[in-house]
Design an enzyme around this catalytic site. Sequence first.
Site, short mmCIF file in Angstrom:
data_model
loop_
_atom_site.label_atom_id
_atom_site.label_comp_id
_atom_site.label_asym_id
_atom_site.label_seq_id
_atom_site.Cartn_x
_atom_site.Cartn_y
_atom_site.Cartn_z
N ASP A 46 4.98 27.26 -14.48
CA ASP A 46 3.88 26.70 -13.69
C ASP A 46 2.56 27.38 -14.07
OD1 ASP A 46 4.24 29.15 -12.48
OD2 ASP A 46 4.43 28.37 -10.43
N SER A 47 2.63 28.37 -14.96
CA SER A 47 1.41 28.94 -15.54
C SER A 47 0.61 27.87 -16.28
CB SER A 47 1.75 30.10 -16.49
OG SER A 47 2.76 29.71 -17.42
N ASP A 85 10.26 25.20 -14.48
CA ASP A 85 9.79 26.01 -13.34
C ASP A 85 9.58 25.11 -12.13
OD1 ASP A 85 9.15 28.51 -12.43
OD2 ASP A 85 7.19 28.61 -13.43
N LYS A 114 13.86 27.56 -12.66
CA LYS A 114 13.47 28.89 -12.17
C LYS A 114 12.71 28.71 -10.86
CE LYS A 114 9.89 31.35 -13.94
NZ LYS A 114 9.06 31.50 -12.72
N GLU A 116 10.72 31.23 -7.58
CA GLU A 116 10.23 32.56 -7.20
C GLU A 116 10.75 32.99 -5.83
OE1 GLU A 116 5.95 32.70 -7.47
OE2 GLU A 116 5.95 31.99 -9.56
N GLU A 183 8.63 40.46 -12.76
CA GLU A 183 7.22 40.42 -13.16
C GLU A 183 6.42 41.49 -12.43
OE1 GLU A 183 5.35 36.56 -13.06
OE2 GLU A 183 3.35 37.41 -13.43
O1 KIV Z 1 4.97 30.31 -15.11
C1 KIV Z 1 5.16 31.27 -15.87
O2 KIV Z 1 4.63 31.33 -16.99
C2 KIV Z 1 6.03 32.33 -15.41
C3 KIV Z 1 6.15 33.54 -16.29
C4 KIV Z 1 4.96 34.40 -16.13
C5 KIV Z 1 7.41 34.28 -16.04
O3 KIV Z 1 6.59 32.24 -14.36
#
Ligand code: KIV
Length: 283
Positions: A46-47, A85, A114, A116, A183
């Site tokens: 989600d970055s 994500d 993934k 959080e 992280e």
């Molecule tokens: O979204 C992302 O890029 C991440 C990484 C920083 C692990 O969650």
Amino acid sequence: MGLSAPSIASRKVCDGGEPLVMVTAYDAPGARIASDAGADLILVGDSVAMVVLGYDDTLQVTVGDMLHHTAAVARAKPDCHIVGDLPWMSYHVSPEETVRNAARLMRAGAHSVKLEGGRKRLPMIEKIIDAEIPVMGHIGLTPQSIHTMGGFRVQGTQPEHARKLVQAAKSLEHAGCFSVVLEGVPVRVAEMVTEAITIPTIGIGAGMHTDGQVLVYHDLLGIEDRFVPKFVRRYADLKGQSVEAMKAFADDVRSGAFPNHEESYHMATSDAEELEGLYSSQG
Ligand code: KIV
């Protein structure tokens, strides 16, 4: 497809396993570069919100955005395990909605998802795993919690917080996660977490004692140069090289040096002469 979730789950450095290499990617060319470079995993993170879509944090991306980018990565058929994500609010409302969102990412081409958070996410994690979808955990500095953390801050610096992180990692393992992203935590805390669980830890800003490392594509290639966190190592300066390349293009256009004869299409001489004849007979 690259590594399966079960084969990743058993990759521990303490057992002689090679460290896992994960990079983020958000589109087909990025996925091909990661695959050709031999990355084990691609995280469609989600970055994307911050490094591609121009937002200030990750809270703005939707499931629709993540599907769009996951599908683009999957279409490149990289020889990598693709992790999709789950964005903020896609796994917070109800187990049904959570499983449905995870399934949509899988149908877009992810091989796992993934999310959080630690213990409070366990009920949702269990439901996703019940639906046969592998889950990667993510604890420590969790960017979707930016407002409750009070900013992007290193986590687990106090002994009691560090102990809670070890507990959280154990509970993610117990729930069936196949790996955990760690992280923004001190080196020693990452080491303790890594020793405490049998699934691999993949670190970002977590030092050298994890079972793998992940970096954001735009950071490691030097495309994002506005802010470089301490934990980033830049392996290229693509922003600088791109600006120089585009300046050279602009100079060539303005001076008339681009395009040249070889970069242009031409008619056969006989056709060109016939064309000239058409115009001169009309004129
Ligand atoms: O979204 C992302 O890029 C991440 C990484 C920083 C692990 O969650």
